[in-house]
Design a protein around this motif. Sequence first.
Motif, PDB file in Angstrom:
ATOM      1  N   ASP A   1       0.847  -1.185   0.000  1.00 51.90           N
ATOM      2  CA  ASP A   1       0.000   0.000   0.000  1.00 51.90           C
ATOM      3  C   ASP A   1       0.892   1.247   0.000  1.00 51.90           C
ATOM      4  O   ASP A   1       1.988   1.221   0.565  1.00 51.90           O
TER       5      ASP A   1
ATOM      6  N   THR B   1       2.524   2.354   3.291  1.00 47.91           N
ATOM      7  CA  THR B   1       3.476   1.496   3.998  1.00 47.91           C
ATOM      8  C   THR B   1       4.866   2.133   3.994  1.00 47.91           C
ATOM      9  O   THR B   1       5.370   2.539   2.948  1.00 47.91           O
TER      10      THR B   1
ATOM     11  N   SER C   1       6.890   1.062   9.395  1.00 49.89           N
ATOM     12  CA  SER C   1       5.750   0.165   9.616  1.00 49.89           C
ATOM     13  C   SER C   1       6.095  -1.285   9.251  1.00 49.89           C
ATOM     14  O   SER C   1       5.468  -2.221   9.747  1.00 49.89           O
TER      15      SER C   1
ATOM     16  N   ASN D   1      -1.664  -3.710   5.612  1.00 49.70           N
ATOM     17  CA  ASN D   1      -2.557  -2.593   5.227  1.00 49.70           C
ATOM     18  C   ASN D   1      -3.596  -3.044   4.203  1.00 49.70           C
ATOM     19  O   ASN D   1      -3.892  -2.335   3.245  1.00 49.70           O
TER      20      ASN D   1
END
Length: 83
Positions: free
Chosen positions: A15, A18, A22, A74
């Motif tokens: 995504d 990201t 993370s 995500n």
Amino acid sequence: PHNSFMFKVFVGNLDQRTTADSLRPIFEPFGDLDEIIVAIDPKTKRSRGFAIVLFRDPLKGQLAIETLTGRKINGRTIIINER
């Protein structure tokens, strides 16, 4: 002696939101990471949807690939393999 060999893991279908920060808690449990590089488009400054995770130990990198294949991050199913 420092082993200069790094095991590169490709992580795709990420995504746009990201980030390396993370991804770190997802990959760190598998072993020492040297670096996480999220590819950024130089023109748009947005994520290109993939990252390279550098492991110090090839066996730990391989374990991460086997364990995280099919994992959602995500809301997107990641593509993960050795680079």
